[in-house]
Design an enzyme around this catalytic site. Sequence first.
Site, short mmCIF file in Angstrom:
data_model
loop_
_atom_site.label_atom_id
_atom_site.label_comp_id
_atom_site.label_asym_id
_atom_site.label_seq_id
_atom_site.Cartn_x
_atom_site.Cartn_y
_atom_site.Cartn_z
N ASP A 67 4.15 -115.75 33.58
CA ASP A 67 4.74 -116.14 34.85
C ASP A 67 5.15 -114.93 35.70
O ASP A 67 5.13 -113.79 35.23
CB ASP A 67 5.95 -117.05 34.62
CG ASP A 67 6.90 -116.52 33.54
OD1 ASP A 67 6.76 -115.35 33.15
OD2 ASP A 67 7.77 -117.28 33.09
N ASN A 134 17.70 -124.04 28.75
CA ASN A 134 17.47 -125.46 29.05
C ASN A 134 16.14 -125.95 28.45
O ASN A 134 15.67 -127.02 28.80
CB ASN A 134 17.51 -125.71 30.56
CG ASN A 134 16.38 -125.00 31.32
OD1 ASN A 134 15.54 -124.34 30.71
ND2 ASN A 134 16.38 -125.12 32.63
N HIS A 136 13.13 -124.40 28.74
CA HIS A 136 11.89 -124.07 29.45
C HIS A 136 11.05 -123.06 28.68
O HIS A 136 11.58 -122.24 27.93
CB HIS A 136 12.14 -123.64 30.90
CG HIS A 136 12.75 -122.30 31.11
ND1 HIS A 136 13.94 -122.10 31.76
CD2 HIS A 136 12.31 -121.05 30.81
CE1 HIS A 136 14.21 -120.81 31.83
NE2 HIS A 136 13.23 -120.14 31.26
N GLU A 141 10.07 -125.67 33.94
CA GLU A 141 11.42 -126.20 33.89
C GLU A 141 11.43 -127.66 33.43
O GLU A 141 10.38 -128.33 33.48
CB GLU A 141 12.05 -126.10 35.28
CG GLU A 141 12.30 -124.66 35.75
CD GLU A 141 13.55 -124.03 35.14
OE1 GLU A 141 13.90 -124.33 33.98
OE2 GLU A 141 14.19 -123.22 35.83
C1 GLP Z 1 12.69 -116.44 31.69
C2 GLP Z 1 11.21 -116.37 31.38
C3 GLP Z 1 10.88 -117.06 30.08
C4 GLP Z 1 11.85 -116.62 29.00
C5 GLP Z 1 13.25 -117.01 29.38
C6 GLP Z 1 14.29 -116.66 28.33
O1 GLP Z 1 13.06 -117.58 32.38
N1 GLP Z 1 10.42 -116.92 32.42
O2 GLP Z 1 9.54 -116.78 29.71
O3 GLP Z 1 11.50 -117.18 27.76
O4 GLP Z 1 13.55 -116.32 30.58
O5 GLP Z 1 14.81 -115.41 28.57
P1 GLP Z 1 15.63 -114.55 27.54
O6 GLP Z 1 14.64 -114.10 26.54
O7 GLP Z 1 16.17 -113.41 28.35
O8 GLP Z 1 16.67 -115.43 26.98
#
Ligand code: GLP
Length: 244
Positions: A67, A134, A136, A141
């Site tokens: 993404d 959440n 995702h 989402e």
């Molecule tokens: C972002 C990314 C996700 C990732 C998520 C969790 O939203 N788009 O791919 O898994 O964050 O982030 P973190 O690893 O910092 O908890």
Amino acid sequence: MNVIIVKDYEEASQKAFEIMVEQVKSNPNSALGLATGSTPLRLYELMREDHKKNGTTYKGIRTFNLDEYYGLAPTHPQSYHYFMCHNLFDELDIDMNNVHVPKGEGSIEEETEAYNKLLEENPIDLQLLGIGSNGHIGFNEPGTSFDSTTHYIQLKESTIQDNARLFFNGNIDEVPTHAVTMGIKNILQAKKVLLIACGENKAIAVKGMVEDEKNVELPASALQDHDDVTLIIDEAAASLLTKK
Ligand code: GLP
């Protein structure tokens, strides 16, 4: 789902590193699906160290990121393109022509179509994932269809808050409100999936993903339909699982 519960973030990163390096060595032309966020940071550090020390080569590897924030140029320090270069690619021998991150600028229609075509032409061998608090995956989402392909999406308030806490110097107003993300269908098409989840704030999402009935309100639960998923979860993130 193959659920591996480990002590902490370090152990989770070491385990993920073993799987990643095994993939790269056993098929030096692998297509890797890569993720951003704070979770894969230590894994990427281990990959950089291993490349430097042991010479593991990435010359034939192709990468496809999940993404990108919409509205950030690839050179913006908070863009996922910049994140990947800074935390991984710059210190590997990867051919930058083989590196792909969705574009967070320009025509959304053209970009999503082009990215879907790219994924069709390059089936992913190993897809790395983190998970949002959440539930995702990528930026899919809650509410996203399990049939979705690469698309433009509005981020939930909680995601914007989570991401401001760790990035954007804590400034919520700087976090883009939209993103371009691979869809859940694209993710499920990967041959293997490797998801890392660490910390107490992931416990509810992990429980939903592993034990609750599959449902679009918890996007990661779509992985229950995939037959080669490895989840590496630390004790804090696994704390709400009832069947350990
Ligand atoms: C972002 C990314 C996700 C990732 C998520 C969790 O939203 N788009 O791919 O898994 O964050 O982030 P973190 O690893 O910092 O908890």
